[in-house]
Design a protein around this motif. Structure first.
Motif, short mmCIF file in Angstrom:
data_model
loop_
_atom_site.label_atom_id
_atom_site.label_comp_id
_atom_site.label_asym_id
_atom_site.label_seq_id
_atom_site.Cartn_x
_atom_site.Cartn_y
_atom_site.Cartn_z
N ASP A 134 4.60 -3.27 9.38
CA ASP A 134 4.74 -4.72 9.30
C ASP A 134 5.95 -5.17 10.12
O ASP A 134 7.04 -4.60 10.01
N VAL A 190 -5.54 -4.67 0.48
CA VAL A 190 -4.10 -4.89 0.28
C VAL A 190 -3.62 -3.96 -0.84
O VAL A 190 -4.23 -3.87 -1.90
N PRO A 212 -9.69 -8.28 2.34
CA PRO A 212 -8.60 -8.57 1.39
C PRO A 212 -8.49 -7.52 0.29
O PRO A 212 -7.40 -7.32 -0.27
N TRP A 235 -1.61 -3.98 8.78
CA TRP A 235 -0.16 -4.03 8.60
C TRP A 235 0.24 -3.27 7.35
O TRP A 235 -0.27 -3.55 6.26
N SER A 257 -13.02 -9.57 7.45
CA SER A 257 -11.80 -9.60 6.65
C SER A 257 -11.93 -8.63 5.48
O SER A 257 -13.00 -8.49 4.90
N VAL A 300 -0.04 -4.42 3.53
CA VAL A 300 0.74 -5.52 2.97
C VAL A 300 0.09 -6.90 3.11
O VAL A 300 0.53 -7.85 2.48
N ARG A 301 -0.95 -7.01 3.94
CA ARG A 301 -1.68 -8.29 4.06
C ARG A 301 -3.12 -7.98 4.42
O ARG A 301 -3.42 -6.92 4.96
N PRO A 302 -4.03 -8.90 4.13
CA PRO A 302 -5.45 -8.63 4.39
C PRO A 302 -5.73 -8.35 5.87
O PRO A 302 -5.41 -9.18 6.72
#
Length: 69
Positions: free
Chosen positions: A39, A14, A11, A55, A9, A63-65
């Motif tokens: 997205d 972003v 994060p 994304w 992951s 826009v997201r992790p």
């Protein structure tokens, strides 16, 4: 925990440039291919340890992790 090898992951990416995020992800986990998508783009729902969806918005920003899957 995904059970997949390596980092799973990101994060911290972003808001960053999608292509730059792709490069970072593939450098930090050589087991995956990062795929940059707008997205909302329809994608397959199967889980794969060798894939990360990145994304992005219309400006190319994450826009997201990004996460393995």
């Amino acid at each position: 925990m995904s059970g997949c090898p390596g980092k799973n992951s990101w994060p911290e990416l972003v808001g960053k440039d999608g292509e730059g995020a792709k490069t970072t992800i593939e450098r930090e986990n050589s087991n995956v291919d990062a795929i940059v998508l707008l997205d909302g783009t329809p994608v397959t729902r199967d889980f794969r340890c060798d894939r990360v969806w990145v994304w992005v918005d219309s400006n190319g920003h994450v826009v997201r992790p990004p996460t393995i899957g």
